[in-house]
Design a protein around this motif. Structure first.
Motif, PDB file in Angstrom:
ATOM      1  N   LEU A 164       0.723  -1.127  -0.023  1.00  0.00           N
ATOM      2  CA  LEU A 164       0.090  -0.384   0.153  1.00  0.00           C
ATOM      3  C   LEU A 164       0.589   1.570  -0.040  1.00  0.00           C
ATOM      4  O   LEU A 164       2.118   1.115   0.317  1.00  0.00           O
ATOM      5  CB  LEU A 164      -0.985   0.267   1.508  1.00  0.00           C
ATOM      6  CG  LEU A 164      -1.716  -1.036   1.389  1.00  0.00           C
ATOM      7  CD1 LEU A 164      -2.918  -0.339   2.465  1.00  0.00           C
ATOM      8  CD2 LEU A 164      -2.393  -1.891   0.468  1.00  0.00           C
ATOM      9  N   ASP A 166       0.392   5.276   0.423  1.00  0.00           N
ATOM     10  CA  ASP A 166       0.248   6.338   0.820  1.00  0.00           C
ATOM     11  C   ASP A 166       0.366   8.037   0.842  1.00  0.00           C
ATOM     12  O   ASP A 166       1.824   7.597   0.965  1.00  0.00           O
ATOM     13  CB  ASP A 166      -1.551   6.595   1.796  1.00  0.00           C
ATOM     14  CG  ASP A 166      -1.962   7.537   2.031  1.00  0.00           C
ATOM     15  OD1 ASP A 166      -2.535   8.192   1.021  1.00  0.00           O
ATOM     16  OD2 ASP A 166      -3.332   6.830   3.070  1.00  0.00           O
ATOM     17  N   LEU A 180      -5.890   4.941   5.497  1.00  0.00           N
ATOM     18  CA  LEU A 180      -5.211   4.155   5.080  1.00  0.00           C
ATOM     19  C   LEU A 180      -5.752   3.108   6.064  1.00  0.00           C
ATOM     20  O   LEU A 180      -5.592   2.176   5.257  1.00  0.00           O
ATOM     21  CB  LEU A 180      -3.440   4.010   5.746  1.00  0.00           C
ATOM     22  CG  LEU A 180      -2.256   3.664   5.373  1.00  0.00           C
ATOM     23  CD1 LEU A 180      -2.479   2.917   3.714  1.00  0.00           C
ATOM     24  CD2 LEU A 180      -1.232   4.261   6.007  1.00  0.00           C
ATOM     25  N   GLU A 181      -5.961   2.487   7.220  1.00  0.00           N
ATOM     26  CA  GLU A 181      -6.431   1.598   7.540  1.00  0.00           C
ATOM     27  C   GLU A 181      -7.769   0.972   7.225  1.00  0.00           C
ATOM     28  O   GLU A 181      -7.387  -0.026   6.521  1.00  0.00           O
ATOM     29  CB  GLU A 181      -7.083   1.648   9.263  1.00  0.00           C
ATOM     30  CG  GLU A 181      -6.430   1.982  10.516  1.00  0.00           C
ATOM     31  CD  GLU A 181      -6.082   2.501  11.480  1.00  0.00           C
ATOM     32  OE1 GLU A 181      -7.121   2.392  11.781  1.00  0.00           O
ATOM     33  OE2 GLU A 181      -5.226   3.139  12.473  1.00  0.00           O
ATOM     34  N   GLU A 184      -6.943  -0.942   4.214  1.00  0.00           N
ATOM     35  CA  GLU A 184      -6.241  -2.153   4.355  1.00  0.00           C
ATOM     36  C   GLU A 184      -7.703  -2.781   4.847  1.00  0.00           C
ATOM     37  O   GLU A 184      -7.826  -4.064   4.709  1.00  0.00           O
ATOM     38  CB  GLU A 184      -5.296  -2.487   5.901  1.00  0.00           C
ATOM     39  CG  GLU A 184      -4.431  -2.499   5.816  1.00  0.00           C
ATOM     40  CD  GLU A 184      -3.527  -2.431   7.108  1.00  0.00           C
ATOM     41  OE1 GLU A 184      -3.449  -3.096   7.850  1.00  0.00           O
ATOM     42  OE2 GLU A 184      -2.417  -1.418   6.937  1.00  0.00           O
ATOM     43  N   VAL A 194      -1.842  -7.867   2.716  1.00  0.00           N
ATOM     44  CA  VAL A 194      -1.390  -6.561   2.715  1.00  0.00           C
ATOM     45  C   VAL A 194       0.000  -7.059   3.477  1.00  0.00           C
ATOM     46  O   VAL A 194       0.145  -7.089   4.102  1.00  0.00           O
ATOM     47  CB  VAL A 194      -2.060  -5.023   3.565  1.00  0.00           C
ATOM     48  CG1 VAL A 194      -0.553  -3.914   3.875  1.00  0.00           C
ATOM     49  CG2 VAL A 194      -3.157  -4.796   2.757  1.00  0.00           C
ATOM     50  N   ASP A 196       2.956  -4.621   3.337  1.00  0.00           N
ATOM     51  CA  ASP A 196       3.763  -3.507   4.060  1.00  0.00           C
ATOM     52  C   ASP A 196       3.289  -2.647   3.039  1.00  0.00           C
ATOM     53  O   ASP A 196       1.972  -2.416   2.008  1.00  0.00           O
ATOM     54  CB  ASP A 196       5.507  -3.585   2.906  1.00  0.00           C
ATOM     55  CG  ASP A 196       6.516  -3.248   3.590  1.00  0.00           C
ATOM     56  OD1 ASP A 196       6.002  -2.256   5.106  1.00  0.00           O
ATOM     57  OD2 ASP A 196       7.380  -2.785   3.977  1.00  0.00           O
ATOM     58  N   THR A 197       3.058  -1.137   3.768  1.00  0.00           N
ATOM     59  CA  THR A 197       2.814   0.238   3.326  1.00  0.00           C
ATOM     60  C   THR A 197       3.898   0.907   3.796  1.00  0.00           C
ATOM     61  O   THR A 197       4.733   0.806   4.081  1.00  0.00           O
ATOM     62  CB  THR A 197       1.771   0.839   4.553  1.00  0.00           C
ATOM     63  OG1 THR A 197       1.112  -0.671   4.776  1.00  0.00           O
ATOM     64  CG2 THR A 197       1.143   1.843   4.229  1.00  0.00           C
ATOM     65  N   ASN A 234      -3.747   4.821  -2.083  1.00  0.00           N
ATOM     66  CA  ASN A 234      -4.976   4.480  -0.884  1.00  0.00           C
ATOM     67  C   ASN A 234      -5.403   6.346  -2.095  1.00  0.00           C
ATOM     68  O   ASN A 234      -6.319   6.612  -1.297  1.00  0.00           O
ATOM     69  CB  ASN A 234      -4.511   5.189  -0.136  1.00  0.00           C
ATOM     70  CG  ASN A 234      -5.813   5.361   1.098  1.00  0.00           C
ATOM     71  OD1 ASN A 234      -6.806   4.599   0.573  1.00  0.00           O
ATOM     72  ND2 ASN A 234      -5.837   5.959   2.356  1.00  0.00           N
TER      73      ASN A 234
END
Ligand SMILES: Nc1nc2c(ncn2[C@@H]2O[C@H](COP(=O)(O)OP(=O)(O)OP(=O)(O)O)[C@@H](O)[C@H]2O)c(=O)[nH]1
Ligand SMILES: [Mg+2]
Length: 509
Positions: A164, A166, A180-181, A184, A194, A196-197, A234
Motif C-alpha cells: 500500500l 499513501d 489508510l486503515e 487495509e 497487505v 507492507d505500507t 490510497n
C-alpha cells in the motif's frame, strides 16, 4: 438454397468454391446480403439472409461458442467494418470473413496469437482463401487462451501480495491514518494480502509518478524484496500516472477506486447490481485507454481486473462505448419499472423508509432485526450491494423498509453515477434512517460523509433519524450527539432501542 447449403461440409473450416458460388448466386438474385455460420467441423450451421447488422444477431446462445461467420457484401467494400470487428469480439467467433461480391475479394479477421489484437488477412481474391489453412492459426490462439486462463487461475487462487502506498500532507491528521486503515480493510475484503505500507509525506503531487521518481524507485526495490504482486495507492491516480508507475514498477498498479470496484464486482448479485458495477468499471476504464489500440490485458489477472460474473475486463474502446450505451439503456428500463412501482406505492399510500449509512454500520442487521428479512450480514465492507425492500407493520401502521448499499468516504464518482438508479430510490422515501456505528472512533465523520451524499442525491429535505447503533459495544454516556437531528440509541444485534425506533418511525410517516 438453405437446403443446398445446410448439409454441405467445407474442407478445413474455410469457405470453398461451392459455398462461394451458392452465396453469390443467391445474394445477387435476391439482391440481399447473406451470412453463414460455420461450426468447427466446417459444417454450415445457419444461413441468415439480410440482417442489416450481423452484429445484432441476438440468439447467440444457439451458436456454438466457437464458430466462424462468413458474409457477403453487395458493395465493393471487402474489408471488415467496425461492426464486423465488434461482432468478432463480442460473439466470440473464431473468425469473421467479409466478401465483396463486386470485387470478388474478401478479408478475414481473427484474434492474433498474442490475443492482444485482431489480425486480418486480405483483401485477397476469393480463390486465395479456398486453400488457406486457418485451423492451425485458430489452434494456436486456443492454446494461448488456455495458457492465459491458467495464469489467471493461479493468480486468483493464491492471495495477491500487495504494497500500500499513501501520500500525506505535511500536517497529517488522524483522519489520514484512519483512511489508510480503511484501505487495509477494503483490501482484506477484496482478498488481498497487505504485505507492507509506504507513506510519503510531501507537499505537492508529482504529475508523472504521483510520489516522485526517487520514491518510486525505492518502492520498486521493496517490491522485489517482498515479492509484491500489486501496488495499491490510497489516492486517485491519473491514467498517465498509472501507466508510468506500471512501467517503472513492472507490476500492476491500482488505486482505492479499483479496490472498491473489485469488491463491488464480486458482490453484485442481481442483474441490476451487475449492470451498475459493469458500468462503473467501464466508466473508470475508458479514460485509461490510450489511443485506439485494443487493451486486452492489464498485467496478469486478479484484483482490479475482475468484471461482474466471470468475465474479465478485456475490451477495446469502441466496444466499451457501445457497451456503456447498452447498459445505460437497460438501466433506464429498470428505472422505468421502478417508477411504475413507485406510482403504485404512492397510490396505495404505503410510506417508504430507507436505511442508509456508512459501510459496515449495521444497516442490514437493523433491517433483519426489524423485518426478520434474511439479508446477508457480514463483518466486511460492502456486504450489501442490492437493495432489499420489506413490508413492516407496527402499531397498526404499515411501511416499506429498504436496505441500501453502504457509503464510504471518497466513494468513486463513477460508482455514485452508476449506482444512481439504486440510490435514487432514497430520494423518494418518506423518511431516512442514517445508521451510525458509534463504536467507530470516526463515527461523526461517517455521519457527515453519508449526509453529504444525501445532499448530492437531492435528498437533503427528507426527514431523517440518526440511528446510533452498536450500543452493546460502547458506553453511551461517552457518546456526543451533534446538531438538532432526531436520534435514537439502538443495538441492532441485541434488539435494545428498536421499539423506540419503530415508534419514532410511525410518528413521522
Ligand atoms: N456488536 C454489534 N455488532 C453489530 C450490530 N449491528 C451490526 N453489527 C455487526 O456489524 C457488522 C456489519 O453489519 P451489516 O449489517 O452487514 O452492516 P451494513 O451496514 O449492512 O454493511 P454493508 O452492507 O457492508 O455496507 C456485522 O459483523 C454485524 O454483526 C450491533 O448492534 N452490535
Ligand atoms: Mg449491508
Amino acid at each position: 438454397m438453405i437446403q443446398k447449403l445446410k448439409f454441405h461440409q467445407t474442407e478445413e473450416y474455410m469457405i470453398d468454391e461451392f459455398v462461394y458460388n451458392t452465396l453469390k448466386e443467391f445474394s445477387v438474385n435476391l439482391n440481399k446480403e447473406i451470412a453463414i455460420v460455420l461450426n468447427r467441423k466446417g459444417r454450415i450451421e445457419e444461413v441468415i439472409i439480410e440482417k442489416k447488422e450481423f452484429a445484432e444477431l441476438e440468439n447467440q446462445d444457439s451458436f456454438p461458442k466457437k464458430a466462424a461467420l462468413i458474409f457477403t457484401r453487395l458493395s465493393s467494400v471487402s474489408h471488415p467494418s467496425m461492426l464486423d470487428l465488434s461482432t468478432l469480439i463480442m460473439k466470440k467467433y473464431d473468425y469473421v470473413m467479409t466478401i465483396s461480391l463486386k470485387t470478388e475479394e474478401a478479408t478475414i479477421a481473427f484474434w492474433g496469437s498474442l490475443l492482444k489484437e485482431v489480425e486480418t488477412v486480405g483483401p485477397h481474391k476469393i480463390e486465395y482463401f479456398y486453400n488457406l489453412d486457418i485451423s492451425s492459426k485458430i489452434s494456436e490462439v486456443d492454446e494461448k487462451q488456455r495458457e492465459r486462463e491458467k495464469i489467471h487461475e493461479t493468480l486468483t487462487e493464491k492471495d495477491e501480495r500487495a504494497l500500500l502506498v499513501d501520500v500525506w500532507p505535511k500536517s497529517s491528521s488522524e483522519l489520514d491514518r484512519h483512511l489508510l486503515e480503511e484501505l487495509e480493510s477494503l483490501c482484506k475484503t477484496a482478498g488481498v494480502k497487505v504485505v507492507d505500507t509506504v507513506v510519503q509525506v510531501r507537499r505537492s503531487i508529482d504529475p508523472a509518478y504521483f510520489i516522485g521518481r526517487g520514491k518510486a524507485e525505492e518502492i520498486l526495490s521493496i517490491c522485489q524484496q517482498k515479492d509484491i504482486d500489486v501496488v495499491i495507492f490510497n489516492r486517485e491516480l491519473s491514467p498517465a500516472q498509472i501507466k508510468n508507475l506500471e512501467e517503472l514498477l513492472l507490476r500492476k498498479v491500482i488505486d482505492r477506486t479499483d479496490v472498491i470496484l473489485d469488491i463491488f464486482a464480486r458482490r453484485a448479485k442481481t442483474k441490476e447490481g451487475k449492470l451498475q458495477v459493469e458500468l462503473a468499471q467501464l466508466l473508470t476504464l475508458l479514460p485509461r485507454l490510450r489511443g485506439t489500440g485494443v487493451l486486452l490485458s492489464r498485467l496478469g489477472g486478479g484484483i482490479g481486473t475482475r468484471g461482474p460474473g466471470e468475465t474479465k475486463l478485456e475490451i477495446d474502446r469502441r466496444h466499451i462505448q457501445r457497451r456503456i450505451e447498452e447498459i445505460k439503456k437497460e438501466l433506464e428500463k429498470v428505472k422505468k419499472n421502478r417508477e411504475v412501482q413507485r406510482k403504485s406505492r404512492i397510490e396505495n399510500q404505503v410510506p417508504v423508509v430507507s436505511i442508509i449509512g456508512y459501510t459496515n454500520a449495521g444497516k442490514s442487521t437493523l433491517m433483519n432485526r426489524i423485518s426478520k428479512a434474511d439479508v446477508l450480514v457480514e463483518d466486511k465492507l460492502f456486504a450489501t450491494l442490492d437493495t432489499t425492500t420489506r413490508r413492516v407493520y407496527h402499531k397498526g401502521r404499515e411501511f416499506l423498509l429498504t436496505d441500501t448499499v453502504g457509503f464510504i468516504r471518497n466513494l468513486p464518482h463513477h460508482l455514485v453515477e452508476a449506482f444512481s438508479s439504486t440510490l435514487e430510490e432514497v430520494k423518494y422515501s418518506n423518511l431516512i434512517l442514517n445508521v451510525v456505528d458509534i463504536s467507530d472512533p470516526y463515527y461523526y465523520d461517517h455521519i457527515k460523509v453519508s449526509e453529504d451524499l444525501l445532499k448530492q442525491l437531492g435528498a437533503e429535505n427528507i426527514p431523517l433519524i440518526r440511528v446510533y447503533n452498536k450500543i452493546d459495544k460502547v458506553d453511551i454516556s461517552s457518546v456526543d450527539v451533534f446538531d438538532n437531528v432526531p436520534y435514537v440509541f439502538v443495538s441492532a444485534q441485541d434488539g435494545r432501542g428498536i421499539d423506540t425506533l419503530l415508534d419514532m418511525i410511525v410518528e413521522r410517516i
